[in-house]
Design an enzyme around this catalytic site. Structure first.
Site, mmCIF file in Angstrom:
data_model
loop_
_atom_site.group_PDB
_atom_site.id
_atom_site.type_symbol
_atom_site.label_atom_id
_atom_site.label_comp_id
_atom_site.label_asym_id
_atom_site.label_seq_id
_atom_site.Cartn_x
_atom_site.Cartn_y
_atom_site.Cartn_z
ATOM 1 N N ARG A 108 -4.747 8.413 1.043
ATOM 2 C CA ARG A 108 -3.331 8.772 1.049
ATOM 3 C C ARG A 108 -2.965 9.595 -0.181
ATOM 4 N NH1 ARG A 108 -0.838 4.498 0.126
ATOM 5 N NH2 ARG A 108 -2.383 2.853 0.365
ATOM 6 N N ALA A 112 0.846 -1.194 0.000
ATOM 7 C CA ALA A 112 0.000 0.000 0.000
ATOM 8 C C ALA A 112 0.877 1.238 0.000
ATOM 9 C CB ALA A 112 -0.929 -0.020 1.204
ATOM 10 N N CYS A 113 1.657 1.426 -1.030
ATOM 11 C CA CYS A 113 2.689 2.452 -1.068
ATOM 12 C C CYS A 113 2.146 3.792 -1.550
ATOM 13 C CB CYS A 113 3.822 2.020 -1.981
ATOM 14 S SG CYS A 113 4.401 0.347 -1.679
ATOM 15 N N THR A 114 2.946 4.824 -1.308
ATOM 16 C CA THR A 114 2.650 6.174 -1.771
ATOM 17 C C THR A 114 3.908 6.761 -2.373
ATOM 18 O OG1 THR A 114 1.074 6.454 0.049
ATOM 19 C CG2 THR A 114 1.780 8.447 -1.093
ATOM 20 N N SER A 140 6.929 5.641 0.042
ATOM 21 C CA SER A 140 6.873 4.717 1.162
ATOM 22 C C SER A 140 6.686 3.311 0.621
ATOM 23 C CB SER A 140 5.723 5.065 2.106
ATOM 24 O OG SER A 140 4.472 4.947 1.436
#
Length: 348
Positions: free
Chosen positions: A231, A23-25, A41
């Site tokens: 996010r 679940a990256c940003t 992230s």
């Protein structure tokens, strides 16, 4: 052309979109005096061991998908973050091109049959191929648009998780592009304004979500959950709200604060939402000053590498900064040690 989505459907996306295991940003800061900083992230449901690697120019590469693998010789050296030492998941090359792999459960790659005529490239090398061959986003877009090879995915070794990722790139000019494989075809979003992205939904829908939230001032309300859509909205808002400065002593911590705001607290889990994942590590790439920062949530100190101090010449050695079993802090440019390059995951 961006698809029009009703406000009702947008709200459904905001509150019911499901994150997958990763679940990256990713977010890009565009400041004055050619200041460009890219942060991301890495979120995962379990520990994801990461090391930093120095790859020089002139390395001979294979697509690792059998006899029809594409082959190339790297034009540019790079510093990358590995995942399990089987893939390049993040990095910067000596021309300031940054690439980030993020999970995208909606990904669907081209059909590929091992050892047939169609050339292929393992998804574990997708990012590395870009860093090895291109200096700018425009160059990468022009080359990948030709689809001269198939990006080939498979399960993560030792698991039953099929790898589904999309790729973002940014360069020293602040240009951006996102590459996604949907229904077996490559979709490219190329624009300087594409400074934020998360793992899901597909990028076109992320843009639609952002259009909705532009009508609501961020000083009044921002969505605050761990979900990807929320996010994305926070990343898009805060990267434009922080001070615009060329001073790295202000810009770098400001960008770190944004990517930390979009991170998932360590140890977070939910029996009703098992796909929400803790942030494991973060990177911040200063593309103007050519410094690459690595922030492991289990290490209280940030590590950074000054690419200007590294040797990327063709006669230089592959080197590794061990972050899995060793603790480092501060400028670790001189702490890389010669090492045999890891083997990229591919088709057995």
């Amino acid at each position: 052309m961006m698809t029009k989505i009703s406000p009702f459907f947008l709200m459904l996306l905001l509150f019911f979109v499901i994150d997958d295991s990763e679940a990256c940003t990713r977010v890009v800061y565009q400041g004055p005096e050619n200041t460009v900083i890219t942060a991301r992230s890495m979120d995962w449901k379990t520990d994801i061991p990461a090391n930093l690697w120095l790859f020089p120019r002139g390395m001979q590469r294979s697509g690792e998908v059998g006899t029809s693998s594409i082959a190339w010789k790297s034009r540019y050296g790079s510093v990358i973050t590995s995942s399990w030492d089987i893939a390049s998941s993040d990095g910067i090359n000596e021309k300031g091109l940054v690439g980030n792999l993020l999970w995208l459960v909606e990904s669907s790659y081209p059909e590929f049959e091992k050892d047939k005529d169609k050339p292929g490239l393992s998804v574990s090398l997708w990012l590395q191929y870009v860093l090895d061959n291109f200096a700018t986003v425009a160059e990468a877009v022009a080359a990948l648009r030709k689809e001269e090879f198939a990006v080939v995915s498979s399960t993560i070794p030792g698991t039953d998780t099929f790898t589904t990722v999309h790729l973002s790139v940014s360069d020293q000019s602040g240009d951006n592009a996102i590459f996604e494989y949907l229904n077996g075809r490559l979709v490219i979003h190329h624009d300087r304004s594409y400074v934020a992205m998360t793992n899901s939904p597909i990028f076109e829908e992320q843009l639609a979500i952002n259009s909705y939230w532009k009508s609501i001032p961020g000083t009044i309300m921002l969505p605050g959950t761990n979900r990807a859509a929320d996010r994305f909205v926070r990343a898009q808002y805060y990267i434009n709200a922080i001070p615009k400065t060329a001073d790295p002593k202000v810009a770098i911590p400001s960008v770190f604060s944004v990517i930390r705001n979009c991170s998932v607290p360590f140890g977070i889990s939910s029996p009703t939402e098992p796909n929400i994942s803790s942030t494991r590590w973060r990177t911040v790439a200063d593309q103007k000053n050519m410094v690459y920062y690595f922030d492991n949530v289990l290490n209280p100190s940030v590590v950074w590498v000054d690419l200007k101090k590294l040797d990327f010449g063709e006669k230089a050695k592959v080197k590794k900064l061990n972050l899995v079993t060793e603790n480092h802090s501060g400028d670790s440019s001189a702490k890389f040690l010669a090492a045999a390059p890891f083997k990229f995951a591919g088709l057995d």
